[in-house]
Design a protein around this motif. Structure first.
Motif, PDB file in Angstrom:
ATOM      1  N   THR A 139     -24.296  -5.397  -6.296  1.00 39.82           N
ATOM      2  CA  THR A 139     -23.553  -5.618  -7.530  1.00 39.82           C
ATOM      3  C   THR A 139     -22.147  -6.092  -7.176  1.00 39.82           C
ATOM      4  OG1 THR A 139     -23.035  -4.537  -9.659  1.00 39.82           O
ATOM      5  CG2 THR A 139     -22.695  -3.208  -7.691  1.00 39.82           C
ATOM      6  N   LEU A 140     -21.449  -6.655  -8.145  1.00 43.48           N
ATOM      7  CA  LEU A 140     -20.079  -7.102  -7.872  1.00 43.48           C
ATOM      8  C   LEU A 140     -19.173  -5.894  -7.642  1.00 43.48           C
ATOM      9  CD1 LEU A 140     -19.493 -10.040 -10.399  1.00 43.48           C
ATOM     10  CD2 LEU A 140     -20.052 -10.184  -7.952  1.00 43.48           C
ATOM     11  N   ARG A 141     -18.291  -6.038  -6.678  1.00 42.04           N
ATOM     12  CA  ARG A 141     -17.355  -4.958  -6.358  1.00 42.04           C
ATOM     13  C   ARG A 141     -16.140  -5.089  -7.278  1.00 42.04           C
ATOM     14  NH1 ARG A 141     -15.500  -1.939  -1.581  1.00 42.04           N
ATOM     15  NH2 ARG A 141     -17.141  -2.559  -0.170  1.00 42.04           N
ATOM     16  N   THR A 142     -16.317  -4.651  -8.504  1.00 40.40           N
ATOM     17  CA  THR A 142     -15.243  -4.739  -9.508  1.00 40.40           C
ATOM     18  C   THR A 142     -14.247  -3.599  -9.280  1.00 40.40           C
ATOM     19  OG1 THR A 142     -16.531  -3.334 -10.949  1.00 40.40           O
ATOM     20  CG2 THR A 142     -16.807  -5.702 -11.249  1.00 40.40           C
ATOM     21  N   PRO A 143     -13.111  -3.616  -9.967  1.00 39.56           N
ATOM     22  CA  PRO A 143     -12.198  -2.468  -9.868  1.00 39.56           C
ATOM     23  C   PRO A 143     -12.905  -1.147 -10.221  1.00 39.56           C
ATOM     24  CG  PRO A 143     -11.065  -4.321 -10.872  1.00 39.56           C
ATOM     25  CD  PRO A 143     -12.504  -4.735 -10.712  1.00 39.56           C
ATOM     26  N   PHE A 144     -13.806  -1.167 -11.225  1.00 40.09           N
ATOM     27  CA  PHE A 144     -14.543   0.062 -11.586  1.00 40.09           C
ATOM     28  C   PHE A 144     -15.404   0.536 -10.399  1.00 40.09           C
ATOM     29  CE2 PHE A 144     -18.500   2.056 -12.922  1.00 40.09           C
ATOM     30  CZ  PHE A 144     -18.032   3.121 -13.675  1.00 40.09           C
ATOM     31  N   VAL A 145     -16.116  -0.395  -9.776  1.00 36.30           N
ATOM     32  CA  VAL A 145     -16.985  -0.028  -8.644  1.00 36.30           C
ATOM     33  C   VAL A 145     -16.126   0.502  -7.488  1.00 36.30           C
ATOM     34  CG1 VAL A 145     -18.552  -0.974  -6.886  1.00 36.30           C
ATOM     35  CG2 VAL A 145     -18.861  -1.583  -9.302  1.00 36.30           C
ATOM     36  N   ASN A 146     -15.043  -0.168  -7.204  1.00 34.24           N
ATOM     37  CA  ASN A 146     -14.148   0.299  -6.135  1.00 34.24           C
ATOM     38  C   ASN A 146     -13.660   1.716  -6.393  1.00 34.24           C
ATOM     39  OD1 ASN A 146     -14.024  -1.549  -4.090  1.00 34.24           O
ATOM     40  ND2 ASN A 146     -12.523  -2.840  -5.138  1.00 34.24           N
ATOM     41  N   GLN A 147     -13.353   1.972  -7.663  1.00 32.79           N
ATOM     42  CA  GLN A 147     -12.821   3.287  -8.032  1.00 32.79           C
ATOM     43  C   GLN A 147     -13.849   4.407  -7.765  1.00 32.79           C
ATOM     44  OE1 GLN A 147     -11.883   3.363 -12.224  1.00 32.79           O
ATOM     45  NE2 GLN A 147     -11.743   5.587 -12.243  1.00 32.79           N
ATOM     46  N   TRP A 148     -15.137   4.087  -7.943  1.00 30.97           N
ATOM     47  CA  TRP A 148     -16.162   5.132  -7.881  1.00 30.97           C
ATOM     48  C   TRP A 148     -17.034   5.099  -6.630  1.00 30.97           C
ATOM     49  CZ3 TRP A 148     -16.296   9.271 -10.953  1.00 30.97           C
ATOM     50  CH2 TRP A 148     -15.575   9.208 -12.151  1.00 30.97           C
ATOM     51  N   LEU A 149     -16.854   4.107  -5.767  1.00 31.41           N
ATOM     52  CA  LEU A 149     -17.769   3.959  -4.624  1.00 31.41           C
ATOM     53  C   LEU A 149     -17.852   5.213  -3.764  1.00 31.41           C
ATOM     54  CD1 LEU A 149     -17.738   0.513  -2.809  1.00 31.41           C
ATOM     55  CD2 LEU A 149     -19.623   1.710  -3.951  1.00 31.41           C
ATOM     56  N   ALA A 150     -16.740   5.897  -3.627  1.00 33.01           N
ATOM     57  CA  ALA A 150     -16.747   7.092  -2.787  1.00 33.01           C
ATOM     58  C   ALA A 150     -17.638   8.179  -3.392  1.00 33.01           C
ATOM     59  CB  ALA A 150     -15.322   7.610  -2.619  1.00 33.01           C
ATOM     60  N   GLU A 151     -17.974   8.030  -4.667  1.00 29.60           N
ATOM     61  CA  GLU A 151     -18.816   9.034  -5.344  1.00 29.60           C
ATOM     62  C   GLU A 151     -20.119   8.397  -5.823  1.00 29.60           C
ATOM     63  OE1 GLU A 151     -16.868  11.926  -8.011  1.00 29.60           O
ATOM     64  OE2 GLU A 151     -15.070  10.770  -7.567  1.00 29.60           O
ATOM     65  N   GLU A 152     -20.706   7.550  -4.996  1.00 28.53           N
ATOM     66  CA  GLU A 152     -21.883   6.831  -5.499  1.00 28.53           C
ATOM     67  C   GLU A 152     -23.049   7.775  -5.809  1.00 28.53           C
ATOM     68  OE1 GLU A 152     -23.308   3.696  -2.958  1.00 28.53           O
ATOM     69  OE2 GLU A 152     -23.281   4.946  -1.190  1.00 28.53           O
ATOM     70  N   LYS A 153     -23.118   8.912  -5.137  1.00 27.48           N
ATOM     71  CA  LYS A 153     -24.191   9.891  -5.423  1.00 27.48           C
ATOM     72  C   LYS A 153     -24.099  10.360  -6.877  1.00 27.48           C
ATOM     73  CE  LYS A 153     -26.058  12.136  -1.414  1.00 27.48           C
ATOM     74  NZ  LYS A 153     -25.614  11.168  -0.403  1.00 27.48           N
ATOM     75  N   ARG A 154     -22.884  10.548  -7.341  1.00 25.99           N
ATOM     76  CA  ARG A 154     -22.690  11.000  -8.719  1.00 25.99           C
ATOM     77  C   ARG A 154     -23.254   9.968  -9.706  1.00 25.99           C
ATOM     78  NH1 ARG A 154     -17.487  12.892 -12.157  1.00 25.99           N
ATOM     79  NH2 ARG A 154     -18.402  12.363 -14.175  1.00 25.99           N
ATOM     80  N   GLY A 155     -22.980   8.698  -9.448  1.00 31.80           N
ATOM     81  CA  GLY A 155     -23.506   7.657 -10.324  1.00 31.80           C
ATOM     82  C   GLY A 155     -25.024   7.679 -10.328  1.00 31.80           C
ATOM     83  N   SER A 156     -25.586   7.851  -9.144  1.00 31.63           N
ATOM     84  CA  SER A 156     -27.035   7.827  -9.001  1.00 31.63           C
ATOM     85  C   SER A 156     -27.700   9.007  -9.713  1.00 31.63           C
ATOM     86  CB  SER A 156     -27.382   7.847  -7.511  1.00 31.63           C
ATOM     87  OG  SER A 156     -28.625   7.256  -7.304  1.00 31.63           O
ATOM     88  N   GLU A 157     -26.985  10.130  -9.771  1.00 30.02           N
ATOM     89  CA  GLU A 157     -27.542  11.335 -10.426  1.00 30.02           C
ATOM     90  C   GLU A 157     -27.726  11.145 -11.927  1.00 30.02           C
ATOM     91  OE1 GLU A 157     -24.796  14.553  -9.800  1.00 30.02           O
ATOM     92  OE2 GLU A 157     -25.262  14.569  -7.652  1.00 30.02           O
ATOM     93  N   GLN A 158     -26.902  10.297 -12.495  1.00 29.66           N
ATOM     94  CA  GLN A 158     -26.879  10.088 -13.945  1.00 29.66           C
ATOM     95  C   GLN A 158     -26.810  11.387 -14.732  1.00 29.66           C
ATOM     96  OE1 GLN A 158     -29.696   7.218 -15.377  1.00 29.66           O
ATOM     97  NE2 GLN A 158     -28.118   6.539 -16.745  1.00 29.66           N
ATOM     98  N   ARG A 159     -25.695  12.046 -14.586  1.00 26.18           N
ATOM     99  CA  ARG A 159     -25.494  13.317 -15.294  1.00 26.18           C
ATOM    100  C   ARG A 159     -25.512  13.089 -16.810  1.00 26.18           C
ATOM    101  NH1 ARG A 159     -20.299  15.681 -12.020  1.00 26.18           N
ATOM    102  NH2 ARG A 159     -21.133  15.332  -9.932  1.00 26.18           N
ATOM    103  N   PRO A 160     -26.071  14.023 -17.540  1.00 27.76           N
ATOM    104  CA  PRO A 160     -26.168  13.841 -18.999  1.00 27.76           C
ATOM    105  C   PRO A 160     -24.811  13.819 -19.691  1.00 27.76           C
ATOM    106  CG  PRO A 160     -27.001  15.997 -18.318  1.00 27.76           C
ATOM    107  CD  PRO A 160     -26.706  15.242 -17.062  1.00 27.76           C
TER     108      PRO A 160
END
Ligand SMILES: Cc1cc2nc3c(=O)[nH]c(=O)nc-3n(C[C@H](O)[C@H](O)[C@H](O)COP(=O)(O)O)c2cc1C
Length: 342
Positions: free
Chosen positions: A243-264
């Motif tokens: 995916t494109l490395r946007t400012p949003f992606v850069n901000q969250w990359l260190a927590e990619e596991k959290r994104g993958s979990e898709q918390r409710p």
């Protein structure tokens, strides 16, 4: 006109396939434009229920009389109905090409063949290519790690294509990942491929249903502006996508596991259409923004490959395909004759 065995196999004029790009980005309009231009447009089954997929196939048939494909993810996101129900629709409708990704196509190949359907599997490794060969598919798409969207393997197109050609020949192999112009087509053919898949290049096409911000970002991106991550989970956790490395992606990359979990409890960032229905999109929801997406578009998933660095203009799909074929052919002819670059 540049022709390969793939053209004979699929009854197409140009050895160029338009990648399935989820249900909304490769919409019917773009798929029809690719097929009408002599390539093979491939729509995705995703997001729809089987009766809606049937409708879409019928609608696509009113937009092109040329061959097209339907793509089904076999072990991808969680689905409300089993994958087999979508395969059944494709078989009932006798679609020209059934394209599989992310799973074992073995259970479906014989059934598809008996309905006169050509079958392909997109793979990211030699072992998966051998499984596809054993399954009896008609051609194999070798997807390099530089590809946009979900990426199955970790090897670049330049190495993956020839090792797969060596492993499964004479089954035709098609190269995917990093191809956006005639140089890529010529290179793929030199590596032993019989055609190419265009994904990222076609996002920047007139007919593509991507949001305008998405198209502009593809044009602005360099080859260094993508990342392979698991950040956008969307019911398909731990699956690598580029995916494109946007400012949003850069901000969250260190927590990619959290994104993958898709918390409710992730906040809703906008609204998108999926399978013809409007739905709220939670943060890290992996639905790339189509034309009608609303909300915080900048925080959405701009799936794209490294080939974004080669894309600088929005054009009609037919023009993109024509230019690629003309340039590819010219390179192959001139290089063979003089060693010069076209
Ligand atoms: C926005 C986007 C969505 C994608 N969705 C799918 C999909 O639903 N099914 C699939 O088999 N491949 C999908 N892919 C991967 C493509 O089939 C193909 O491998 C890739 O686009 C090739 O690399 P390129 O983007 O450099 O052309 C997607 C690619 C992109 C860019």
């Amino acid at each position: 006109m540049l022709r390969t065995r793939l053209c004979e196999l699929l009854d197409i004029q140009a050895p160029v396939l338009g990648a399935p790009m989820g249900p909304e980005i490769m919409g019917l309009e773009l798929a029809a434009a690719v097929s009408n231009a002599g390539g093979l447009g491939i729509i995705s089954f995703g997001g729809y229920l089987p009766p809606d997929l049937k409708e879409r196939i019928r609608k696509l048939r009113t937009m092109t009389s040329r061959p097209f494909g339907v793509n089904i993810l076999l072990e991808g996101p969680h689905l409300p109905v089993p994958e087999a129900a979508f395969v059944d629709v494709c078989i009932e409708e006798r679609v020209p090409v059934l394209s599989f990704f992310w799973g074992d196509p073995t259970p479906y190949v014989e059934q598809a063949h008996s309905a006169g359907i050509k079958v392909c599997d997109q793979v990211g490794s030699v072992s998966a290519a051998k499984r596809a060969r054993s399954a009896g598919v008609d051609f194999i798409i070798a997807q390099g790690v530089e590809a946009g969207g979900h990426v199955a393997g970790a090897v670049g197109t330049m190495v993956l294509v020839p090792v797969i050609v060596d492993a499964v020949g004479p089954i035709p192999v098609v190269a995917a990942g990093g191809i956006a112009d005639g140089r890529g087509l010529a290179a793929a053919l030199a590596l032993g491929a019989e055609g190419v898949v265009l994904g990222t290049r076609l996002i920047a096409s007139t007919e593509c249903n991507a949001h305008d911000i998405y198209k502009q970002k593809i044009i602005a991106a360099t080859e260094e502006d993508t990342v392979r991550t698991t950040l956008f989970g969307n019911g398909w956790p731990n699956a690598y996508h580029r995916t494109l490395r946007t400012p949003f992606v850069n901000q969250w990359l260190a927590e990619e596991k959290r994104g993958s979990e898709q918390r409710p409890d992730e906040p809703i960032v906008g609204e998108v259409t999926l399978g013809g229905m409007r739905m709220p999109l939670p943060r890290f929801g992996g639905i790339p923004p189509a034309r009608d997406a609303t909300g915080d578009i900048e925080s959405m998933d701009f799936l794209a490959g490294q080939s974004a660095g080669l894309v600088s203009e929005i054009k009609p799909a037919a023009e993109i395909i024509r230019e690629i074929v003309v340039q590819g052919e010219s390179i192959l002819t001139n290089r063979a004759a003089t060693g010069a670059v076209a």
